[in-house]
Design a protein around this motif. Structure first.
Motif, PDB file in Angstrom:
ATOM      1  N   ASN A  59     -17.780 -48.690 -50.783  1.00 44.85           N
ATOM      2  CA  ASN A  59     -17.201 -47.752 -51.300  1.00 44.85           C
ATOM      3  C   ASN A  59     -17.595 -46.330 -50.989  1.00 44.85           C
ATOM      4  N   GLY A  60     -18.067 -46.170 -49.662  1.00 42.49           N
ATOM      5  CA  GLY A  60     -18.508 -45.039 -49.353  1.00 42.49           C
ATOM      6  C   GLY A  60     -17.747 -44.251 -48.205  1.00 42.49           C
ATOM      7  N   LEU A  61     -18.335 -43.976 -46.863  1.00 49.89           N
ATOM      8  CA  LEU A  61     -17.680 -43.367 -46.065  1.00 49.89           C
ATOM      9  C   LEU A  61     -16.630 -44.183 -45.186  1.00 49.89           C
ATOM     10  N   LEU A  62     -16.945 -45.524 -44.862  1.00 46.94           N
ATOM     11  CA  LEU A  62     -16.041 -46.428 -44.251  1.00 46.94           C
ATOM     12  C   LEU A  62     -15.042 -47.207 -45.355  1.00 46.94           C
ATOM     13  N   LYS A  63     -15.072 -46.747 -46.474  1.00 44.98           N
ATOM     14  CA  LYS A  63     -14.252 -47.535 -47.786  1.00 44.98           C
ATOM     15  C   LYS A  63     -12.989 -47.808 -47.233  1.00 44.98           C
ATOM     16  N   ASN A  64     -12.267 -47.012 -46.331  1.00 43.02           N
ATOM     17  CA  ASN A  64     -10.979 -47.455 -46.215  1.00 43.02           C
ATOM     18  C   ASN A  64     -10.584 -48.342 -44.839  1.00 43.02           C
ATOM     19  N   PHE A  65     -11.665 -48.616 -44.243  1.00 48.41           N
ATOM     20  CA  PHE A  65     -11.372 -49.437 -42.899  1.00 48.41           C
ATOM     21  C   PHE A  65     -11.703 -50.829 -43.205  1.00 48.41           C
ATOM     22  N   GLY A  66     -10.597 -51.526 -42.841  1.00 54.76           N
ATOM     23  CA  GLY A  66     -10.746 -53.392 -43.004  1.00 54.76           C
ATOM     24  C   GLY A  66     -11.586 -53.768 -41.841  1.00 54.76           C
ATOM     25  N   PRO A  67     -12.118 -54.933 -42.136  1.00 52.57           N
ATOM     26  CA  PRO A  67     -13.239 -55.343 -40.973  1.00 52.57           C
ATOM     27  C   PRO A  67     -12.485 -55.476 -39.600  1.00 52.57           C
ATOM     28  N   HIS A  68     -11.243 -55.535 -39.528  1.00 51.77           N
ATOM     29  CA  HIS A  68     -10.718 -55.542 -38.105  1.00 51.77           C
ATOM     30  C   HIS A  68     -10.774 -54.128 -37.599  1.00 51.77           C
ATOM     31  N   GLU A  69     -10.343 -53.194 -38.352  1.00 53.95           N
ATOM     32  CA  GLU A  69     -10.615 -51.788 -38.048  1.00 53.95           C
ATOM     33  C   GLU A  69     -11.927 -51.139 -37.682  1.00 53.95           C
ATOM     34  N   LEU A  70     -13.118 -51.935 -38.334  1.00 52.62           N
ATOM     35  CA  LEU A  70     -14.461 -51.663 -37.911  1.00 52.62           C
ATOM     36  C   LEU A  70     -14.658 -52.389 -36.538  1.00 52.62           C
ATOM     37  N   GLY A 124     -20.174 -59.570 -35.344  1.00 48.91           N
ATOM     38  CA  GLY A 124     -19.795 -59.656 -36.633  1.00 48.91           C
ATOM     39  C   GLY A 124     -19.054 -58.576 -37.341  1.00 48.91           C
ATOM     40  N   THR A 125     -18.427 -58.618 -38.364  1.00 51.19           N
ATOM     41  CA  THR A 125     -17.870 -57.537 -39.069  1.00 51.19           C
ATOM     42  C   THR A 125     -17.908 -57.699 -40.630  1.00 51.19           C
ATOM     43  N   GLU A 126     -17.950 -56.641 -41.346  1.00 54.74           N
ATOM     44  CA  GLU A 126     -17.908 -56.703 -42.713  1.00 54.74           C
ATOM     45  C   GLU A 126     -17.484 -55.522 -43.488  1.00 54.74           C
ATOM     46  N   SER A 127     -16.490 -55.620 -44.245  1.00 55.06           N
ATOM     47  CA  SER A 127     -15.972 -54.537 -45.272  1.00 55.06           C
ATOM     48  C   SER A 127     -16.206 -55.035 -46.874  1.00 55.06           C
ATOM     49  N   ALA A 128     -17.270 -54.974 -47.188  1.00 53.14           N
ATOM     50  CA  ALA A 128     -17.419 -55.221 -48.806  1.00 53.14           C
ATOM     51  C   ALA A 128     -16.399 -54.380 -49.534  1.00 53.14           C
ATOM     52  N   ASP A 146     -20.820 -51.767 -45.432  1.00 54.41           N
ATOM     53  CA  ASP A 146     -19.632 -51.961 -44.473  1.00 54.41           C
ATOM     54  C   ASP A 146     -20.151 -51.678 -43.175  1.00 54.41           C
ATOM     55  N   GLY A 147     -19.680 -52.269 -42.273  1.00 51.32           N
ATOM     56  CA  GLY A 147     -20.139 -52.068 -40.593  1.00 51.32           C
ATOM     57  C   GLY A 147     -19.882 -53.336 -39.762  1.00 51.32           C
ATOM     58  N   ALA A 148     -19.947 -52.919 -38.317  1.00 50.10           N
ATOM     59  CA  ALA A 148     -19.729 -54.066 -37.515  1.00 50.10           C
ATOM     60  C   ALA A 148     -20.388 -53.869 -36.279  1.00 50.10           C
ATOM     61  N   ALA A 149     -20.850 -54.811 -35.438  1.00 50.08           N
ATOM     62  CA  ALA A 149     -21.502 -54.754 -34.171  1.00 50.08           C
ATOM     63  C   ALA A 149     -20.981 -56.218 -33.425  1.00 50.08           C
ATOM     64  N   ALA A 150     -21.400 -55.909 -32.075  1.00 56.02           N
ATOM     65  CA  ALA A 150     -20.989 -57.075 -31.245  1.00 56.02           C
ATOM     66  C   ALA A 150     -21.761 -56.651 -29.915  1.00 56.02           C
ATOM     67  N   VAL A 151     -22.089 -57.679 -29.192  1.00 51.49           N
ATOM     68  CA  VAL A 151     -22.736 -57.774 -27.834  1.00 51.49           C
ATOM     69  C   VAL A 151     -21.785 -58.458 -26.891  1.00 51.49           C
ATOM     70  N   LEU A 152     -21.868 -58.081 -25.685  1.00 50.96           N
ATOM     71  CA  LEU A 152     -21.179 -58.893 -24.448  1.00 50.96           C
ATOM     72  C   LEU A 152     -22.313 -59.880 -23.837  1.00 50.96           C
ATOM     73  N   TYR A 161     -23.206 -58.044 -44.237  1.00 45.35           N
ATOM     74  CA  TYR A 161     -23.406 -59.565 -44.200  1.00 45.35           C
ATOM     75  C   TYR A 161     -23.189 -60.037 -42.896  1.00 45.35           C
ATOM     76  N   GLY A 162     -21.867 -60.215 -42.322  1.00 45.97           N
ATOM     77  CA  GLY A 162     -21.735 -60.900 -41.499  1.00 45.97           C
ATOM     78  C   GLY A 162     -21.890 -60.063 -40.148  1.00 45.97           C
ATOM     79  N   ALA A 163     -22.225 -58.851 -40.065  1.00 44.14           N
ATOM     80  CA  ALA A 163     -22.499 -58.135 -39.123  1.00 44.14           C
ATOM     81  C   ALA A 163     -24.088 -58.166 -38.625  1.00 44.14           C
ATOM     82  N   SER A 164     -24.868 -58.238 -39.542  1.00 45.11           N
ATOM     83  CA  SER A 164     -26.317 -57.812 -39.728  1.00 45.11           C
ATOM     84  C   SER A 164     -27.065 -58.559 -38.537  1.00 45.11           C
TER      85      SER A 164
END
Length: 363
Positions: free
Chosen positions: A18-29, A109-113, A221-227, A320-323
């Motif tokens: 419910n902070g800065l990224l609260k309006n972004f869904g997991p796919h938008e992150l 992974g991506t997560e929007s609590a 909330d957050g997301a991360a990925a690698v190639l 969670y899923g992004a950590s």
């Protein structure tokens, strides 16, 4: 056997629930990360594999890939291994490359609590075994492995100092793809008075316990990925391999003690590869709770000098899923700063008593 290597890694800034990224869904992150990593390789990507824990359900990886503008031919797979989901996605992509199923995967992974539709957590274990919340399970780990409040607070203070110093030195800057106008981890926008916070914090999960809000991670909330690519294919595309997948292990322990689950997984990897902790240059173990880190470090004789060297989830947060993917992103850049590094290892303990560990060689 084909060799899987990591050639790119990025993450979003991490925001408070419910902070800065609260309006972004997991796919938008996830979409800006995917778009950044896929740049110039869109037609070569075999799949996008993303971990996600708190919803909203559906195939978030496919939705994220489409949101990112990837070709319609790139399918998408979403998986849930609780907190280790992001690490498992990278592990799975590496195995798919080793097995010849493809040559190029985006995994993370991506997560929007903040936007999760679920009012409470999922069940980890049946009642006949026991299904403690993660905070209470952190207390159980502290009790069983004799981790004091003092040692937990000491680690939390050190981790915060490492994260803050890394932030001040702009070490995190190269990891981050901005989300809208946000490009700094929300928890690092203001210096905390950690000594005061640790001193006044009360046990949260158990009367007379040792686990407090100050020595535990928050909800984020957050997301991360690698190639992840097949090594020769990466070189043909002019990409530089940084981390080479060497081995991995998944372990199960009693659901009362998920924080210790990385220990058997790490031990199995070390034994199979004829290595010791002394041979590993950099280690990331997810900082959900200080009790977990202290217990794992004690059981494996890990010196803090090589463990979570730039801090971790205790400070910046645990989406969670992004950590797991955030940890690999951290290793990706730290290995490049430490030219002498040969081996790097990442591990997470998850709800239900599951430990995932992955070993990489620095290329």
């Amino acid at each position: 056997m084909n060799r899987a290597v990591i050639v790119k890694a990025k993450r979003t800034p991490v925001g408070k629930v419910n902070g800065l990224l609260k309006n972004f869904g997991p796919h938008e992150l996830a979409a800006p990360i995917i778009k950044n990593i896929a740049d110039g390789l869109d037609e070569n990507i075999n799949d996008v594999i993303l971990g996600n824990v708190v919803g909203p359900g559906g195939n978030i990886a496919r939705l994220s890939a489409l949101e990112a503008g990837l070709p319609l031919t790139v399918p998408g797979l979403t998986l849930d291994r609780q907190c280790s989901a992001g690490l498992e996605s990278i592990r799975m992509a590496s195995f798919l490359i080793q097995g010849g199923a493809g040559i190029c995967y985006i995994a993370g992974g991506t997560e929007s609590a903040s936007t999760s539709p679920y009012p409470s957590r999922a069940r980890f274990s049946p009642d006949r075994i026991g299904d403690p919340d993660m905070g209470l399970a952190a207390e159980y780990v502290a009790e069983k492995y004799k981790v004091s409040r003092e040692s937990q607070d000491k680690y939390a203070r050190m981790s915060y100092e490492r994260s803050w110093n890394a932030h001040q030195q702009e070490i995190f800057t190269e990891e981050i793809v901005p989300i809208s106008e946000y490009q700094v981890d929300e928890e690092l926008l203001k210096l905390r008075k950690m000594d005061a916070l640790l001193k006044r914090a009360k046990p949260v999960f158990k009367k007379g316990g040792t686990v407090t809000a100050a020595n535990s991670c928050g909800i984020h909330d957050g997301a991360a990925a690698v190639l992840v690519m097949e090594e020769e294919a990466a070189r043909k595309h002019g990409l530089t391999p940084i981390l080479r997948f060497a081995d991995s292990e998944v372990s199960g322990v009693h659901p009362y003690y998920p924080g210790i689950a990385p220990v058997p997984a790490i031990k199995a990897i070390l034994k199979r590869n004829d290595l010791t902790i002394e041979d590993i240059d950099l280690i990331e173990i997810n900082e959900a709770f200080s009790s977990k880190i202290a217990a794992c470090a004690n059981e494996l004789s890990i010196p803090y000098e090589k463990l979570n060297v730039n801090g971790g989830a205790l400070t910046i947060g645990h989406p969670y899923g992004a950590s797991g993917a955030i940890m690999i992103t951290r290793l990706f850049y730290e290995v490049q700063r430490r030219k002498s590094a040969k081996y790097a290892l990442a591990a997470i303990g998850s709800g239900g008593g599951i430990g995932v560990a992955v070993l990489f060689e620095a290329v």
